[in-house]
Design a protein around this motif. Sequence first.
Motif, short mmCIF file in Angstrom:
data_model
loop_
_atom_site.label_atom_id
_atom_site.label_comp_id
_atom_site.label_asym_id
_atom_site.label_seq_id
_atom_site.Cartn_x
_atom_site.Cartn_y
_atom_site.Cartn_z
N LEU A 79 34.10 21.78 64.22
CA LEU A 79 33.17 20.82 64.83
C LEU A 79 32.11 20.35 63.85
CD1 LEU A 79 32.53 22.30 68.41
CD2 LEU A 79 33.80 20.23 67.84
N LYS A 80 31.75 21.22 62.92
CA LYS A 80 30.70 20.88 61.95
C LYS A 80 31.10 19.73 61.04
CE LYS A 80 28.94 25.64 61.92
NZ LYS A 80 28.77 26.89 61.14
N HIS A 81 32.41 19.46 60.93
CA HIS A 81 32.87 18.37 60.06
C HIS A 81 32.74 17.00 60.72
CE1 HIS A 81 34.52 21.00 56.96
NE2 HIS A 81 35.09 21.72 57.93
N LEU A 82 32.72 16.96 62.06
CA LEU A 82 32.81 15.67 62.75
C LEU A 82 31.64 14.72 62.48
CD1 LEU A 82 34.37 16.60 66.23
CD2 LEU A 82 35.49 15.91 64.11
N PRO A 83 30.36 15.19 62.42
CA PRO A 83 29.28 14.25 62.16
C PRO A 83 29.39 13.54 60.81
CG PRO A 83 28.42 16.30 63.06
CD PRO A 83 29.86 16.54 62.72
N ASN A 109 24.68 19.22 67.41
CA ASN A 109 24.67 18.35 66.23
C ASN A 109 25.56 17.12 66.43
OD1 ASN A 109 22.94 20.05 64.76
ND2 ASN A 109 24.66 21.31 64.07
N LEU A 110 26.60 17.29 67.23
CA LEU A 110 27.46 16.14 67.54
C LEU A 110 26.71 15.14 68.40
CD1 LEU A 110 30.89 17.85 68.43
CD2 LEU A 110 29.98 17.23 66.19
N GLN A 111 26.03 15.66 69.42
CA GLN A 111 25.28 14.76 70.32
C GLN A 111 24.22 13.99 69.53
OE1 GLN A 111 26.36 14.48 73.26
NE2 GLN A 111 27.21 16.42 73.98
N ALA A 112 23.59 14.66 68.57
CA ALA A 112 22.57 14.00 67.76
C ALA A 112 23.17 12.89 66.90
CB ALA A 112 21.87 15.03 66.87
N SER A 113 24.46 13.00 66.61
CA SER A 113 25.15 11.98 65.82
C SER A 113 25.83 10.94 66.70
CB SER A 113 26.20 12.64 64.91
OG SER A 113 25.60 13.59 64.07
N GLY A 114 25.61 11.03 68.01
CA GLY A 114 26.19 10.06 68.93
C GLY A 114 27.62 10.36 69.32
N ILE A 115 28.09 11.59 69.08
CA ILE A 115 29.45 11.98 69.44
C ILE A 115 29.42 12.71 70.77
CG2 ILE A 115 31.47 13.33 68.74
CD1 ILE A 115 30.47 13.05 65.82
#
Length: 367
Positions: A79-83, A109-115
């Motif tokens: 998951l850490k790679h997605l942003p 961290n995904l939500q913060a990147s809009g994912i």
Amino acid sequence: MEGNVLIVGLGLIGGSIALSIKEAHQAAHIIGIDVSHRSLEAGITLGIIDEIGESLIIDAKRADLIIFCCPVKETEELLKHLPKLKLKPDVLVTDTGSTKGSIMEVAKNLQASGIHFIGGHPMAGSHKSGITAAKRMLFENAYYLLTPSETTDPKQLKQLKQWLIGTKAKFLTLSPCEHDQITGMLSHLPHIVASALVNQTRRFTEKHSAAFRLAAGGFRDITRIASSDPRMWTDISLSNRLVLKEQLTHWRDHMNEALLMIEKADGKALYHFFDQAKEFRDSLPVHEGGAIPAFYDLFVDVPDMPGIISEVTGFLAEEEISLINIKILETREDINGILQITFQNEEDRQKAKDCIAKRSNYPCHFE
């Protein structure tokens, strides 16, 4: 629905989800990624996936839905790679992990990147593993737990359920904390207790060899969850360690209370202990899925004679009733034997009981 669905981890769960999506959304294009090239080749050959993906970094950019079907710790790292990737703006991301707290923390961290990430946990399994054991109906009538974040748009949750409608599961929404508390109590703790009991018995049989054979009956049945994948349960125990620490402490305290009752020969307290357990256990739902997959066993009283197993299985084969396991209970000493036949679901078990009753005079019974 149509679009690209990326399945990361193509085992029993990932393969079964892929099949259910293909059944309900024939316009969907399923891409599979797995560390095992053999699993990927089997996925193509069996029609479970449409394409073998190259890597998460390459194929995530094409996906409309990404489902991580990996061990929890592995999912967290991926998951850490997605942003860092340029994903589609409306892509949905979910997982199938047995614990949710740590994954939802990483997903912030995904939500913060809009994912958009929504935690998921289909509560179904099989005694078999791997892509070749995948079944389209594995999750039918099982609970599929979803753990959206506080910022999840209800429309996104509805969209994920629509993607997964082919599972025919019962969706239940929980907070990550409540999910881990409940599954810790109803699934994770029982696995630890069963494994501890089996390990104690293993040491016991070193001094009392006859116990090994006698354990083939009821003891083997009540501890069967101890046969689960050690790697997976190590991962689950570490991921949910805070909850398990609390629950194991309570368990230890209750065992100390039971020990005290026995030391004092307190019959009244012991009766209350067993009676309370019986009353609550008898009140639990019988025909619903739960935190531990149900075992659909049929017990058949048969004469102890050659060819009896092939006769009974022949009845089932003629009516195309599939079984997943069969064994003889060896602790019986009378003229009849007991066949224990395990089925995938309640419908198959009932069909088998009716079939055997119609074709023979062998008594059949459930638990």
